[in-house]
Design a protein around this motif. Sequence first.
Motif, PDB file in Angstrom:
ATOM      1  N   THR A  68      53.298  51.343  46.043  1.00  0.00           N
ATOM      2  CA  THR A  68      53.462  52.765  45.735  1.00  0.00           C
ATOM      3  C   THR A  68      54.445  53.371  46.727  1.00  0.00           C
ATOM      4  O   THR A  68      54.206  53.357  47.934  1.00  0.00           O
ATOM      5  CB  THR A  68      52.123  53.513  45.826  1.00  0.00           C
TER       6      THR A  68
ATOM      7  N   ASP B 108      57.634  46.045  44.028  1.00  0.00           N
ATOM      8  CA  ASP B 108      56.660  45.230  43.307  1.00  0.00           C
ATOM      9  C   ASP B 108      55.635  46.121  42.620  1.00  0.00           C
ATOM     10  O   ASP B 108      55.457  47.295  42.993  1.00  0.00           O
ATOM     11  CB  ASP B 108      55.950  44.282  44.271  1.00  0.00           C
ATOM     12  N   SER B 109      54.948  45.564  41.647  1.00  0.00           N
ATOM     13  CA  SER B 109      53.980  46.353  40.857  1.00  0.00           C
ATOM     14  C   SER B 109      52.844  46.909  41.715  1.00  0.00           C
ATOM     15  O   SER B 109      52.279  47.946  41.401  1.00  0.00           O
ATOM     16  CB  SER B 109      53.405  45.498  39.723  1.00  0.00           C
TER      17      SER B 109
ATOM     18  N   CYS C 152      62.361  52.587  43.023  1.00  0.00           N
ATOM     19  CA  CYS C 152      61.151  52.090  42.360  1.00  0.00           C
ATOM     20  C   CYS C 152      61.441  50.852  41.527  1.00  0.00           C
ATOM     21  O   CYS C 152      60.555  50.001  41.334  1.00  0.00           O
ATOM     22  CB  CYS C 152      60.529  53.186  41.505  1.00  0.00           C
TER      23      CYS C 152
END
Length: 268
Positions: A34, A30-31, A26
Amino acid sequence: MRIWYQSMTRPSAWPAYNEALREVACAAADSGTTLTFHGIEKRGGVGDQYRALEFIETQEVLENVERASAEGYDAFLIGNICDPGLREARELADMPVLGLGETSFHLASMMGADFALVTGSPKHIPKIVENVRRYGLAQRLHSARSIEVERLVDLDKGFSDPAVAQALIARFQRQVDDVSASGAEVVIPAVGVFMVLLARAGVRCTAAGGVPILNGVQGLVKMGETAVRLRALMGGAWTSRRGMYQQPPASQLAELRDFYGPVYRSLA
């Protein structure tokens, strides 16, 4: 973006590793990504260095590929250095399917002229070298060594006991020093569990510097994201349906399902 990360470990047998895997993977995402993590839940998950046991576990991997397709995932990552089910999964799915081994070998080939492998179990070496040749990278392989761990699940202790972690990393470092001294330009820790252990310890290059130690787990996540974006830029095209990954024609599906059950579920 939703990415399915498929581990080949049984979560109950590798509790500390699975927690660390989430943390390390994680950290690379990237933000807007998921990651969901899945292990082996039905049969196995502790001895995939043996071909017969890997074959048993691969059936669950392929079931999960079809499940991920049905649930709308954007990519499927096989987080095992031997890439179990990789070719079969690509035949099943339209989304990008990437394997830890193939991805690591190609990344290492972009980082240096050759790469050395340091596996956990010596039993892994023939399978991994076989795949390197299959991917057309035999000339880039410098050498393959092992830290001689016969019972791979023992590596889980390295995530909960600092003394065990230090001892394992020291064993790995001895092999790295040898391959580095003989000219290897990149080192791949050829077991996903060890990639995560080294990442948590901040081990990224040889002690003398100059020789990168590839974090394949994080590389796999980044390449998965890149594949999803490239597929969108290419108008949705990704896996070739000619030759290796060709799917059955619609005219044969009824017959195949009659004999094999509900296969190729994503095909109409």
